[in-house]
Structure formats: structure tokens, C-alpha cells
Design a protein around this motif. Sequence first.
Motif, PDB file in Angstrom:
ATOM      1  N   ASN A 263       0.805  -1.233   0.000  1.00 60.16           N
ATOM      2  CA  ASN A 263       0.000   0.000   0.000  1.00 60.16           C
ATOM      3  C   ASN A 263       0.832   1.275   0.000  1.00 60.16           C
ATOM      4  N   GLN A 264       2.106   1.176  -0.205  1.00 61.11           N
ATOM      5  CA  GLN A 264       2.908   2.392  -0.261  1.00 61.11           C
ATOM      6  C   GLN A 264       2.727   3.092  -1.605  1.00 61.11           C
ATOM      7  N   ARG A 265       2.593   2.315  -2.677  1.00 66.65           N
ATOM      8  CA  ARG A 265       2.386   2.923  -3.994  1.00 66.65           C
ATOM      9  C   ARG A 265       1.492   2.034  -4.838  1.00 66.65           C
ATOM     10  N   TRP A 266       0.419   2.630  -5.359  1.00 66.08           N
ATOM     11  CA  TRP A 266      -0.452   1.949  -6.317  1.00 66.08           C
ATOM     12  C   TRP A 266      -0.212   2.551  -7.684  1.00 66.08           C
ATOM     13  N   SER A 267      -0.252   1.717  -8.715  1.00 62.44           N
ATOM     14  CA  SER A 267      -0.131   2.167 -10.104  1.00 62.44           C
ATOM     15  C   SER A 267      -1.436   1.884 -10.829  1.00 62.44           C
TER      16      SER A 267
ATOM     17  N   ARG B 206     -11.506   0.659   1.073  1.00 63.69           N
ATOM     18  CA  ARG B 206     -12.233  -0.117   2.089  1.00 63.69           C
ATOM     19  C   ARG B 206     -11.640  -1.517   2.242  1.00 63.69           C
ATOM     20  N   LEU B 207     -11.189  -2.118   1.148  1.00 68.68           N
ATOM     21  CA  LEU B 207     -10.639  -3.473   1.201  1.00 68.68           C
ATOM     22  C   LEU B 207      -9.188  -3.539   1.662  1.00 68.68           C
ATOM     23  N   HIS B 208      -8.356  -2.614   1.180  1.00 70.92           N
ATOM     24  CA  HIS B 208      -6.907  -2.719   1.382  1.00 70.92           C
ATOM     25  C   HIS B 208      -6.308  -1.606   2.235  1.00 70.92           C
ATOM     26  N   GLY B 209      -7.060  -0.583   2.534  1.00 69.57           N
ATOM     27  CA  GLY B 209      -6.506   0.571   3.238  1.00 69.57           C
ATOM     28  C   GLY B 209      -6.046   1.629   2.253  1.00 69.57           C
ATOM     29  N   LYS B 210      -5.654   2.769   2.798  1.00 68.92           N
ATOM     30  CA  LYS B 210      -5.259   3.913   1.983  1.00 68.92           C
ATOM     31  C   LYS B 210      -3.862   3.720   1.389  1.00 68.92           C
ATOM     32  N   PRO B 211      -3.677   4.084   0.124  1.00 71.76           N
ATOM     33  CA  PRO B 211      -2.331   3.993  -0.458  1.00 71.76           C
ATOM     34  C   PRO B 211      -1.466   5.164  -0.012  1.00 71.76           C
ATOM     35  N   GLY B 212      -0.156   4.938   0.022  1.00 74.52           N
ATOM     36  CA  GLY B 212       0.772   6.022   0.327  1.00 74.52           C
ATOM     37  C   GLY B 212       0.806   7.042  -0.792  1.00 74.52           C
ATOM     38  N   CYS B 213       0.743   6.580  -2.027  1.00 68.77           N
ATOM     39  CA  CYS B 213       0.629   7.456  -3.195  1.00 68.77           C
ATOM     40  C   CYS B 213       0.096   6.636  -4.365  1.00 68.77           C
ATOM     41  N   ILE B 214      -0.377   7.338  -5.369  1.00 69.19           N
ATOM     42  CA  ILE B 214      -0.903   6.704  -6.572  1.00 69.19           C
ATOM     43  C   ILE B 214      -0.136   7.258  -7.766  1.00 69.19           C
ATOM     44  N   VAL B 215       0.239   6.379  -8.675  1.00 69.53           N
ATOM     45  CA  VAL B 215       0.983   6.768  -9.869  1.00 69.53           C
ATOM     46  C   VAL B 215       0.136   6.441 -11.090  1.00 69.53           C
TER      47      VAL B 215
ATOM     48  N   TYR C 265       1.968  11.971 -11.403  1.00 69.93           N
ATOM     49  CA  TYR C 265       1.762  11.734 -12.826  1.00 69.93           C
ATOM     50  C   TYR C 265       3.113  11.471 -13.481  1.00 69.93           C
ATOM     51  N   ILE C 266       3.161  10.441 -14.317  1.00 72.93           N
ATOM     52  CA  ILE C 266       4.399  10.159 -15.036  1.00 72.93           C
ATOM     53  C   ILE C 266       4.576  11.194 -16.143  1.00 72.93           C
ATOM     54  N   ASP C 267       5.794  11.341 -16.613  1.00 68.16           N
ATOM     55  CA  ASP C 267       6.068  12.268 -17.705  1.00 68.16           C
ATOM     56  C   ASP C 267       5.408  11.768 -18.984  1.00 68.16           C
ATOM     57  N   PRO C 268       4.868  12.663 -19.808  1.00 71.29           N
ATOM     58  CA  PRO C 268       4.257  12.245 -21.068  1.00 71.29           C
ATOM     59  C   PRO C 268       5.247  11.477 -21.938  1.00 71.29           C
ATOM     60  N   GLY C 269       4.791  10.355 -22.477  1.00 67.38           N
ATOM     61  CA  GLY C 269       5.626   9.542 -23.350  1.00 67.38           C
ATOM     62  C   GLY C 269       6.656   8.699 -22.626  1.00 67.38           C
ATOM     63  N   LYS C 270       6.518   8.532 -21.314  1.00 73.82           N
ATOM     64  CA  LYS C 270       7.476   7.749 -20.526  1.00 73.82           C
ATOM     65  C   LYS C 270       6.752   6.631 -19.758  1.00 73.82           C
ATOM     66  N   PRO C 271       6.189   5.631 -20.438  1.00 69.96           N
ATOM     67  CA  PRO C 271       5.471   4.567 -19.730  1.00 69.96           C
ATOM     68  C   PRO C 271       6.370   3.745 -18.817  1.00 69.96           C
ATOM     69  N   GLN C 272       7.694   3.783 -19.021  1.00 70.61           N
ATOM     70  CA  GLN C 272       8.597   3.033 -18.143  1.00 70.61           C
ATOM     71  C   GLN C 272       8.571   3.579 -16.711  1.00 70.61           C
ATOM     72  N   GLN C 273       8.089   4.801 -16.513  1.00 71.98           N
ATOM     73  CA  GLN C 273       7.966   5.347 -15.161  1.00 71.98           C
ATOM     74  C   GLN C 273       6.804   4.697 -14.405  1.00 71.98           C
ATOM     75  N   ASN C 274       5.940   4.020 -15.106  1.00 71.85           N
ATOM     76  CA  ASN C 274       4.816   3.298 -14.511  1.00 71.85           C
ATOM     77  C   ASN C 274       4.935   1.823 -14.909  1.00 71.85           C
ATOM     78  N   ALA C 275       6.134   1.288 -14.739  1.00 75.89           N
ATOM     79  CA  ALA C 275       6.500   0.003 -15.326  1.00 75.89           C
ATOM     80  C   ALA C 275       5.715  -1.187 -14.788  1.00 75.89           C
ATOM     81  N   PHE C 276       5.379  -1.203 -13.508  1.00 77.26           N
ATOM     82  CA  PHE C 276       4.713  -2.374 -12.942  1.00 77.26           C
ATOM     83  C   PHE C 276       3.346  -2.613 -13.571  1.00 77.26           C
ATOM     84  N   VAL C 277       2.543  -1.572 -13.677  1.00 74.36           N
ATOM     85  CA  VAL C 277       1.213  -1.756 -14.254  1.00 74.36           C
ATOM     86  C   VAL C 277       1.300  -1.939 -15.771  1.00 74.36           C
ATOM     87  N   GLU C 278       2.239  -1.275 -16.415  1.00 67.96           N
ATOM     88  CA  GLU C 278       2.418  -1.466 -17.859  1.00 67.96           C
ATOM     89  C   GLU C 278       2.799  -2.917 -18.156  1.00 67.96           C
TER      90      GLU C 278
END
Length: 140
Positions: free
Chosen positions: A8-12, A62-71, A96-109
Motif C-alpha cells: 500500500n505504499q504505492r499503487w499504479s 475499504r478493502l486494502h486501506g489507503k495507499p501512500g501514493c498513486i501513480v 503523474y508520469i512524464d508524457p511519453g514515458k510509460p517506463q515510469q509506470n512500469a509495474f502496471v504497464e
Amino acid sequence: MPEALRPNQRWSMDFVSDTFGASRRFRILAVNDDCRRKNLALIADTSISGDRVTRGLDALVRLHGKPGCIVSDNRTEFTSRAILRWADENIAPWHYIDPGKPQQNAFVESFIYRRSCRRKCLDRNVHRRVRSCIRPVCAA
């Protein structure tokens, strides 16, 4: 952007879209916990607005608790007033990731395009059966 060292520290979040075959489009919102590299929710619909995203996030909190941040990227659904209001009310920093940089959100990608979502669900099933594939893992 903080590193995900505990759950829960970071959700993507990101969207994937496809068609049912008769040119009817649908979208899936994927929400992942980056530390556990676990998918928390797949929300599927023909149209997903910022309000729909916030309802899904409320259910996840409600299910997992509050995230530390969302990306996420900076699509209109993620930059809408509903999302900004939700982030402010829940004191959840939104990065927010930089435009055109999906590698900054690599886990969900990676989840969407290389692992489970695309390969196991969308590519294996006839699109008229997509909802039956998604329901078991959908948290919202």
C-alpha cells in the motif's frame, strides 16, 4: 516518486482498451500494488469516467486501506475534478508520469501488456466473453 518498500505504499493505475469484435469498444482500468506486484482490481466498462475511477478507488480503500501514493499517466480520467477532489479528501498524493514515458509506470504497464491482463484474459478469450473473464478478479 517514493519507492514501494511495503504494501500500500504505492499503487499504479492504467487503462487498456479493446473491441468486442463488432467495433464496440471497452476499457479496463487496472490498479496494482507495486510492492507486492499484485493486481488489486480490474474495472471493465464501455466507458470509465473520473467518477467511476473514484468509486473504484473508494472500494479498494475499504478493502486494502489507503495507499501512500498513486501513480498514473495524465489521461483526462486521472486529471479530472473528481480525481483531484478524491486525492485531496483522502490525503493521497497523486504522481503523474512524464508524457511519453510509460517506463515510469512500469509495474502496471508490464501487468497489462506482458503478463496477466493482455495474455491471459484478452488474447485467450473471444471478446463477447470478456466480462466472465474479468469478474473473478474485479474488486469494485
